[in-house]
Structures are given as structure tokens and as C-alpha cells.
Design a protein around this motif. Structure first.
Motif, mmCIF file in Angstrom:
data_model
loop_
_atom_site.group_PDB
_atom_site.id
_atom_site.type_symbol
_atom_site.label_atom_id
_atom_site.label_comp_id
_atom_site.label_asym_id
_atom_site.label_seq_id
_atom_site.Cartn_x
_atom_site.Cartn_y
_atom_site.Cartn_z
ATOM 1 N N UNK A 1 -8.635 0.550 5.884
ATOM 2 C CA UNK A 1 -9.872 1.160 6.378
ATOM 3 C C UNK A 1 -11.057 0.263 6.022
ATOM 4 N N UNK A 2 -12.206 0.609 6.563
ATOM 5 C CA UNK A 2 -13.415 -0.144 6.250
ATOM 6 C C UNK A 2 -13.826 0.050 4.801
ATOM 7 N N UNK A 3 -14.586 -0.895 4.267
ATOM 8 C CA UNK A 3 -15.055 -0.855 2.876
ATOM 9 C C UNK A 3 -15.848 0.417 2.587
ATOM 10 N N UNK A 4 -16.540 0.912 3.608
ATOM 11 C CA UNK A 4 -17.344 2.128 3.458
ATOM 12 C C UNK A 4 -16.522 3.410 3.635
ATOM 13 N N UNK A 5 -15.208 3.265 3.753
ATOM 14 C CA UNK A 5 -14.334 4.423 3.904
ATOM 15 C C UNK A 5 -14.149 4.871 5.341
ATOM 16 N N UNK A 6 -14.785 4.194 6.271
ATOM 17 C CA UNK A 6 -14.686 4.571 7.675
ATOM 18 C C UNK A 6 -13.420 4.001 8.308
ATOM 19 N N UNK A 7 -12.913 4.736 9.286
ATOM 20 C CA UNK A 7 -11.762 4.246 10.044
ATOM 21 C C UNK A 7 -12.253 3.170 10.999
ATOM 22 N N UNK A 8 -11.555 2.067 11.001
ATOM 23 C CA UNK A 8 -11.908 0.975 11.892
ATOM 24 C C UNK A 8 -10.684 0.634 12.721
ATOM 25 N N UNK A 9 -10.834 -0.305 13.610
ATOM 26 C CA UNK A 9 -9.844 -0.666 14.605
ATOM 27 C C UNK A 9 -8.384 -0.437 14.275
ATOM 28 N N UNK A 10 -7.697 0.070 15.251
ATOM 29 C CA UNK A 10 -6.247 0.196 15.212
ATOM 30 C C UNK A 10 -5.822 0.076 16.654
ATOM 31 N N UNK B 1 -10.197 -5.329 0.043
ATOM 32 C CA UNK B 1 -9.177 -5.284 -1.003
ATOM 33 C C UNK B 1 -7.946 -6.097 -0.620
ATOM 34 N N UNK B 2 -7.566 -6.051 0.645
ATOM 35 C CA UNK B 2 -6.414 -6.826 1.093
ATOM 36 C C UNK B 2 -6.742 -8.320 1.027
ATOM 37 N N UNK B 3 -7.950 -8.686 1.442
ATOM 38 C CA UNK B 3 -8.355 -10.093 1.377
ATOM 39 C C UNK B 3 -8.302 -10.592 -0.065
ATOM 40 N N UNK B 4 -8.785 -9.783 -0.986
ATOM 41 C CA UNK B 4 -8.760 -10.164 -2.399
ATOM 42 C C UNK B 4 -7.323 -10.251 -2.915
ATOM 43 N N UNK C 1 0.867 -1.186 0.000
ATOM 44 C CA UNK C 1 0.000 0.000 0.000
ATOM 45 C C UNK C 1 0.900 1.230 0.000
ATOM 46 N N UNK C 2 0.825 2.044 -1.045
ATOM 47 C CA UNK C 2 1.712 3.208 -1.110
ATOM 48 C C UNK C 2 1.416 4.248 -0.024
ATOM 49 N N UNK C 3 2.440 4.969 0.333
ATOM 50 C CA UNK C 3 2.325 6.113 1.242
ATOM 51 C C UNK C 3 1.234 7.038 0.699
ATOM 52 N N UNK C 4 0.381 7.509 1.584
ATOM 53 C CA UNK C 4 -0.654 8.456 1.179
ATOM 54 C C UNK C 4 -1.882 7.824 0.562
ATOM 55 N N UNK C 5 -1.962 6.493 0.583
ATOM 56 C CA UNK C 5 -3.134 5.797 0.044
ATOM 57 C C UNK C 5 -3.666 4.822 1.082
ATOM 58 N N UNK C 6 -4.911 4.417 0.892
ATOM 59 C CA UNK C 6 -5.508 3.413 1.765
ATOM 60 C C UNK C 6 -6.071 2.275 0.920
ATOM 61 N N UNK C 7 -6.338 1.170 1.586
ATOM 62 C CA UNK C 7 -7.016 0.031 0.996
ATOM 63 C C UNK C 7 -8.021 -0.472 2.025
ATOM 64 N N UNK C 8 -9.065 -1.108 1.549
ATOM 65 C CA UNK C 8 -10.048 -1.684 2.468
ATOM 66 C C UNK C 8 -9.601 -3.076 2.889
ATOM 67 N N UNK C 9 -10.177 -3.560 3.969
ATOM 68 C CA UNK C 9 -9.902 -4.921 4.401
ATOM 69 C C UNK C 9 -10.279 -5.892 3.282
#
Length: 153
Positions: free
Chosen positions: A123-132, A90-93, A80-88
């Protein structure tokens, strides 16, 4: 090695092969070698990251734990590049297990190299921040994403 970052205290451990742990919580270390070149490099790279002078880490890792699934997840996170996010999702896929979304979250939770393996970029699929690191870590996650210029929901 305990260091002070702009967002709080942070702990690092390394072997003679590379960085083995990076954490926001104290690490139990026996016979810590503060002259270890990987500890020194990791500290310098972290400080450069927080000064917005670094977007990639080059310190070698020496991860001696994790299941094959967890290791695959951690490798995917490193893409995952700096300054970008992926959903859980997307990582699973990406690791070829589209139904393992919750397991991705558990692998992130067991990430031995916080910040270096950027689970904060997931982040969450809906763009929300989830657990950390549990609910208390959301503020840390927000701080890291903001540092990287990622807009928060």
C-alpha cells in the motif's frame, strides 16, 4: 487453466518445475497440461485461501522472467505475512534500495504470480490503497485485503 474464484475468473500456467503464471487476465498457453500437478495444487490452494482455510501457499514457483531487481522485489513481497501490509517504501528499503519506490510499483505490476506473490499487500506510505493492475484493479485489491482481515482506509 482457467478457474473460477469468488472474485472472478483466474488463469494459471505451470511448467514441469512449478507454477509459472497466475493472472486475472487470460494467459496464452500452448499445449496446456491440465493434469500438471502444480496446476492442480495451485487451484486447490487458491480455493482453500478463499475459504479462509489457508494463509500460505506451498506450490513451488518456476518464474522464468524478471530482472534481478524485479526478482528481489517479488522475494520481498513473499515475506509479507497474511493479514499484514507493507508500504512501497518499506519494500524498497527491504531490498536495499530506499529510493526505488516507483520501481517497486513497476515490479509489482509485472508480478507473474498474482495472489501467490502478494503484491496486493503493498500500500501507499500514507496507508492509502494504490495501483493494482491499474485503477480497475483497486476493487480486486480491496477484496483480497478484506478477505485477509486487513482494515481498509
Amino acid at each position: 487453466m482457467k478457474i473460477q474464484l469468488p472474485i472472478g475468473e483466474f488463469w494459471l500456467t505451470a511448467t514441469d518445475k512449478g507454477l509459472s503464471h497466475a493472472s486475472f487476465v487470460p494467459l496464452l498457453v500452448e499445449n496446456e497440461d491440465l493434469d500438471n500437478p502444480y496446476l492442480i495444487q495451485a487451484k486447490e490452494e487458491l480455493l482453500s485461501y478463499f475459504n479462509k482455510e489457508r494463509t500460505q501457499f506451498t506450490v513451488p514457483f518456476d518464474i522464468q522472467e524478471g530482472t534481478a531487481f524485479q526478482r528481489a522485489t517479488w522475494q520481498a513481497l513473499c515475506t509479507i505475512p497474511y493479514g499484514e501490509t507493507r508500504s512501497y517504501q518499506e519494500i524498497a528499503e527491504k531490498i536495499g534500495n530506499a529510493k526505488a519506490v516507483r520501481a517497486i510499483g513497476q515490479a509489482n505490476h509485472r508480478n507473474p504470480l498474482a495472489i501467490f506473490i502478494p503484491c496486493h499487500r503493498v500500500i501507499g506510505k500514507n496507508g492509502q490503497l494504490t495501483g493494482y493492475m491499474g485503477l480497475s484493479g483497486i476493487e480486486l485489491k480491496k477484496s483480497l485485503l478484506t478477505l485477509e482481515g486487513i482494515p481498509l482506509p
